[in-house]
Write a protein that holds these residues in place. Structure first.
Motif, PDB file in Angstrom:
ATOM      1  N   PRO A 252       0.608  -4.595   6.148  1.00  0.00           N
ATOM      2  CA  PRO A 252       1.855  -4.544   5.055  1.00  0.00           C
ATOM      3  C   PRO A 252       1.038  -5.077   3.596  1.00  0.00           C
ATOM      4  O   PRO A 252       1.410  -4.630   2.751  1.00  0.00           O
ATOM      5  CB  PRO A 252       2.901  -5.398   5.754  1.00  0.00           C
ATOM      6  N   GLY A 253      -0.009  -6.155   3.967  1.00  0.00           N
ATOM      7  CA  GLY A 253      -0.447  -6.695   2.578  1.00  0.00           C
ATOM      8  C   GLY A 253      -1.238  -5.634   1.881  1.00  0.00           C
ATOM      9  O   GLY A 253      -1.183  -5.576   0.679  1.00  0.00           O
ATOM     10  N   ALA A 254      -2.003  -4.845   2.613  1.00  0.00           N
ATOM     11  CA  ALA A 254      -2.894  -3.809   1.982  1.00  0.00           C
ATOM     12  C   ALA A 254      -1.921  -2.708   1.455  1.00  0.00           C
ATOM     13  O   ALA A 254      -2.195  -2.370   0.287  1.00  0.00           O
ATOM     14  CB  ALA A 254      -3.697  -3.296   3.005  1.00  0.00           C
ATOM     15  N   LEU A 255      -1.033  -2.248   2.297  1.00  0.00           N
ATOM     16  CA  LEU A 255      -0.137  -1.170   1.723  1.00  0.00           C
ATOM     17  C   LEU A 255       0.697  -1.832   0.509  1.00  0.00           C
ATOM     18  O   LEU A 255       0.961  -0.923  -0.394  1.00  0.00           O
ATOM     19  CB  LEU A 255       0.729  -0.782   2.754  1.00  0.00           C
ATOM     20  N   ALA A 256       0.991  -3.100   0.657  1.00  0.00           N
ATOM     21  CA  ALA A 256       1.744  -3.476  -0.678  1.00  0.00           C
ATOM     22  C   ALA A 256       0.915  -3.531  -1.865  1.00  0.00           C
ATOM     23  O   ALA A 256       1.580  -2.964  -2.955  1.00  0.00           O
ATOM     24  CB  ALA A 256       2.374  -4.749  -0.235  1.00  0.00           C
TER      25      ALA A 256
END
Length: 327
Positions: A252-256
């Motif tokens: 989620p952090g990378a996608l965010a």
């Protein structure tokens, strides 16, 4: 004088609460250096030619003067010319603070101030949910307090339509609570407002909970919520699910970072996307787009097709629920 006490200060941007805080901050710093500073406020709507020169004239008793010019972007030629003359030949013992919301009115004054080394403070509009989440987080950081991700989201959904109200709500939570503010606490203070927002309607519709979605929708409409933002929120939530689903599985952090979203938004969209496929999501987005045209009076066709905007919203919500349930 330098820094916050610079002789020229330009506060530009449309977000009033940020601009007010900026002006107050400049005056507060100035008073720390010059406790007897004389503060003069001039407003574009009531400005009289020559007023700037009169107030900037040296006093027989000395002392410092701060002149705050409000809404220069609404000023007439007299105000613009007087400001240009004052910036061109500044008086000793005077701090000039100019407030300019937007537009090109008075551009030559703005350009001259910047060229002359004015301190520029931005008061950019906080329009997006991401902007408002950042605003709330900063309010809590400044107060040396913490607030959970879900609590921030709930607070923004509840009172985020107006940034000033969001600031007041944040201040109340900071003042009245201790420790980390969680979602339950926000619900305790602002639960009624949360229930009448489009986000709860969208959450229920995307989950396929038709009964709950319709209950919340009718509650929101009865409470005076306009159909236009309701549709806008539903469309935004669908788009987020579509973007996250198209990006595939991932951290989620990378996608965010890649999608320009907050990690919690990605996580929420990932959970929601598990009940959808591309075709059904596409049909739901089309239904909401059609409702958006209807509630705005048939903008795309040039015809007033929205005889009942509330019915258009309800039909769109029902379609989203049915598409989700069809999976």
């Amino acid at each position: 004088m330098t820094g916050a006490g610079a002789p020229l200060v330009l506060v530009q941007g449309p977000e009033e609460i940020l601009a007010e805080r900026a002006v107050d901050g400049v005056l507060r710093t100035l008073r720390e250096r010059e406790p007897e500073v004389d503060v003069v406020r001039l407003h574009a709507s009531s400005y009289e030619p020559g007023s700037l020169a009169v107030h900037a004239s040296p006093s027989l008793f000395g002392g410092w003067t701060a002149i705050v010019v409000h809404d220069m972007d609404e000023g007439d030629d007299d105000l613009v010319e007087d400001l240009f003359a004052m910036v061109s030949a500044p008086e000793d013992g005077v701090t000039l603070v100019v407030r300019h919301k937007s537009g090109t009115r008075g551009k030559k004054v703005l350009d001259l101030m910047k060229k002359s080394g004015a301190r520029v403070i931005e008061a950019k509009a906080l329009k997006t949910e991401k902007d408002k989440i950042g605003f709330v987080r900063q309010e809590f950081r400044d107060a040396k307090r913490s607030i959970g991700d879900a609590a921030v989201q709930t607070l923004v959904h509840a009172v985020g339509k107006d940034v000033r109200e969001l600031a007041v709500a944040s201040a109340q939570l900071i003042r009245d609570t201790t420790g980390t503010v969680d979602e339950e606490t926000v619900h305790l203070y602002y639960g009624d407002k949360v229930e009448t927002t489009g986000f709860k309607v969208a959450e229920a519709a995307l989950a396929g909970d038709q009964a709950e979605a319709l209950r919340l929708l009718r509650h929101a409409l009865a409470g005076g919520l306009d159909p236009v933002p309701l549709i806008a929120v539903l469309a935004m939530q669908l788009r987020q699910v579509g973007r996250v689903a198209a990006a595939g599985r991932g951290n989620p952090g990378a996608l965010a970072r890649d999608l320009g979203m907050a990690p919690w938004q990605v996580e929420q969209a990932q959970r929601t996307a598990r009940g959808w496929d591309g075709q059904r999501l596409g049909r739901a987005i089309q239904a909401v787009a059609a409702a958006d045209v209807e509630v705005k009076g048939g903008v795309r066709t040039g015809t007033a097709v929205a005889r009942d905007p509330e019915y258009a919203v309800e039909r769109a919500v029902l379609t989203v629920c049915r598409e989700r349930a069809a999976g």
